[in-house]
Scaffold this motif. Sequence first.
Motif: not given
Length: 196
Positions: A117-119, A130-133, A141-144, A151-153
């Motif tokens: 999985s990935g986010h 754009l910068m993409l992380v 899966h990556i949970d919420t 997203q914070l990091a």
Amino acid sequence: MMARLHTDIFDLAADIRAAPDQQGLVAAFGALIARLGPHAFSTGVVHRTDPAQRQLIGTTYSDDWMTHYVTQNYHRIDPVIDPLRHSLHPYDWKDVRITDPRQDTLLCEFAEMGFRSGHAVPFQVTAGTLMLVSIASHEPHIDTRQQMAIQLAASQFHYRYCQLAHDHHAQAGKPGLTARERECLSGVAQGKDTAD
């Protein structure tokens, strides 16, 4: 246990924001991602319309994979990092559209390495870039909660990256002192007056 994880995440996010340079920034970001689980990451700057203009900032993928990725020109077709397909909202890899058989091959090869999985989190850098992380996980899966921490990091990474880039450009644009100016300042520091 969960409270300790949250404290660690905020402490590690503070380390990202205080990174002294780009190398320290990538290391601090990597420490936070490692704290979240069995993840790998890649971050870079991509041009909105020119696939040739893609710059890697940092990654924890193996050198062998990165060499293969570039040799196969995957950086030009990777649907995860295609800025035309995504808005400025975070997205899961499962939501990317495959339009080319080579994209499917790329994702299959990635899965063969154990990534399930990935986010991804995009940020505007300039009007054209754009910068993409992007985070890859061995988990199904990556949970919420992990997505929110990512997203914070990523936001702190973006903030500090832009700060460091601005500081670098500001320093590069400043004229240096001449030898005579340095000599005069040294005299002032030693207590000499204007006549001296």
